[in-house]
Design an enzyme around this catalytic site. Sequence first.
Site, PDB file in Angstrom:
ATOM      1  N   GLY A  79       5.937 -18.906  42.005  1.00 32.58           N
ATOM      2  CA  GLY A  79       7.213 -18.709  42.703  1.00 32.58           C
ATOM      3  C   GLY A  79       7.492 -17.249  42.995  1.00 32.58           C
ATOM      4  O   GLY A  79       8.628 -16.879  43.270  1.00 32.58           O
ATOM      5  N   ASP A 100      10.703 -17.178  51.600  1.00 30.12           N
ATOM      6  CA  ASP A 100       9.497 -16.591  51.004  1.00 30.12           C
ATOM      7  C   ASP A 100       8.787 -15.676  52.000  1.00 30.12           C
ATOM      8  O   ASP A 100       8.396 -14.561  51.661  1.00 30.12           O
ATOM      9  CB  ASP A 100       8.516 -17.680  50.563  1.00 30.12           C
ATOM     10  CG  ASP A 100       8.989 -18.392  49.311  1.00 30.12           C
ATOM     11  OD1 ASP A 100      10.092 -18.077  48.830  1.00 30.12           O
ATOM     12  OD2 ASP A 100       8.256 -19.271  48.822  1.00 30.12           O
ATOM     13  N   VAL A 106      -0.721 -16.364  40.952  1.00 26.31           N
ATOM     14  CA  VAL A 106      -0.674 -17.398  42.002  1.00 26.31           C
ATOM     15  C   VAL A 106       0.148 -18.596  41.529  1.00 26.31           C
ATOM     16  O   VAL A 106       0.072 -18.985  40.361  1.00 26.31           O
ATOM     17  CB  VAL A 106      -2.124 -17.846  42.347  1.00 26.31           C
ATOM     18  CG1 VAL A 106      -2.128 -19.007  43.319  1.00 26.31           C
ATOM     19  CG2 VAL A 106      -2.901 -16.675  42.920  1.00 26.31           C
ATOM     20  N   GLY A 107       0.964 -19.141  42.424  1.00 24.73           N
ATOM     21  CA  GLY A 107       1.689 -20.378  42.126  1.00 24.73           C
ATOM     22  C   GLY A 107       2.783 -20.215  41.085  1.00 24.73           C
ATOM     23  O   GLY A 107       3.074 -21.138  40.334  1.00 24.73           O
ATOM     24  N   GLY A 116       5.905 -15.619  45.413  1.00 23.64           N
ATOM     25  CA  GLY A 116       5.588 -15.389  46.823  1.00 23.64           C
ATOM     26  C   GLY A 116       4.183 -14.872  47.070  1.00 23.64           C
ATOM     27  O   GLY A 116       3.935 -14.173  48.048  1.00 23.64           O
ATOM     28  N   SER A 117       3.210 -15.230  46.193  1.00 23.22           N
ATOM     29  CA  SER A 117       1.860 -14.689  46.364  1.00 23.22           C
ATOM     30  C   SER A 117       1.227 -15.153  47.675  1.00 23.22           C
ATOM     31  O   SER A 117       0.508 -14.393  48.327  1.00 23.22           O
ATOM     32  CB  SER A 117       0.970 -15.071  45.183  1.00 23.22           C
ATOM     33  OG  SER A 117       0.723 -16.449  45.193  1.00 23.22           O
ATOM     34  N   SER A 118       1.523 -16.385  48.068  1.00 24.11           N
ATOM     35  CA  SER A 118       0.901 -16.936  49.274  1.00 24.11           C
ATOM     36  C   SER A 118       1.313 -16.143  50.524  1.00 24.11           C
ATOM     37  O   SER A 118       0.460 -15.707  51.308  1.00 24.11           O
ATOM     38  CB  SER A 118       1.309 -18.409  49.376  1.00 24.11           C
ATOM     39  OG  SER A 118       1.039 -18.924  50.618  1.00 24.11           O
ATOM     40  N   ALA A 119       2.616 -15.903  50.678  1.00 17.99           N
ATOM     41  CA  ALA A 119       3.082 -15.135  51.844  1.00 17.99           C
ATOM     42  C   ALA A 119       2.668 -13.670  51.718  1.00 17.99           C
ATOM     43  O   ALA A 119       2.311 -13.034  52.717  1.00 17.99           O
ATOM     44  CB  ALA A 119       4.603 -15.249  51.977  1.00 17.99           C
TER      45      ALA A 119
END
Length: 334
Positions: free
Chosen positions: A122, A169, A119-120, A124-127
């Site tokens: 860069g 992203d 996570v965090g 693209g874990s969030s998307a």
Amino acid sequence: MTIDKQLSPKLSEQSLVQTSINPAVGRGYAHSKIILMGEHSVVYDFPAIALPFNKAKIEAIVTPSLSDHHILSSDYYHGVLVNAPEALANIIRAVTLTLESFKLPNLPLHISIQSTIPVGRGMGSSAAVVVAIVRAICDFYTFNISDYQLHFIVNQAEVIAHESTSGIDTLMASSSSPIIYRKSKQPVPFEFNVDAYLIVADSGQEGQTKEAVSKVRLLKEDKPSFVHNVMRSIGEFVLQAHEAIQNNDRIELGRLMTYNHYYLNQLEVSNTRLDRIVNAAWIAGALGAKLTGGGLGGCVIALAEDLESAQQIELAMRDAGAVQTWSMFLNGKD
Ligand code: MEV
């Protein structure tokens, strides 16, 4: 807002009664992404190149909830979805949008997530988590979601996660091919066949995309022509890199990646930890190395001419502080 619907529920009211014997399961997958070149300037409509990165991925599994609420189960949070911390607001929004947009039955769901994407960083874990969840819900209801519908939902959900984005992203979380991207144009998929290894090294320090994007915006307000020139140069490197990729010219590609890092430094989004890992890669024989994604932490990438060199570079990057490394051969033809 309703999007085209082709719903054929796997789970009817009738089948719900039977779920304690044979529960319906929906599965969704997503991969991480790497920005090869052009981060930050891409926010201002200069080109960037991004790749899907299958070594780190995520799976979401949807089953009927045993309670009256949607439940989220992940390493980060386990509990009632609507009570999840603010950092997971994109997931709440994605679930609501998916159910409402496609008029899916609002049965309480249990959503479980297994991820190897840090996570965090860069990557693209969030998307990617949103893509995997939306796909899993659609699979659960046997709803055939199109790429366009998926991208629409992820974009809406991710508006919450980042202050001002280029959209690269969210696009990459659902794209299975490398793309060259400009905010104002249609993304162009292309074949990435370069005889080289790409090494991705996690600095172990959480990246700060939102802060980095604001920092660059403030620098641009302060020194508009300097920042414009830096970004224009990065945009030219990206186009040259695209040509180098098409010519299978790994030496030129590596050189351009290194230049890109130098210019990202001018935008003040690198830091000593990232620079140390980049330098270690160069010294160990990388053809090029740079930070990837938002910077101020996150990941560094390096290009290696062969497997032996890639292994040496990975070791050197770990010695310089990287906590995890992955490598991938870039010639998909083999
Ligand atoms: C983050 O992965 C990439 C940035 O260029 C932001 C964006 O394009 O939205 C820093």
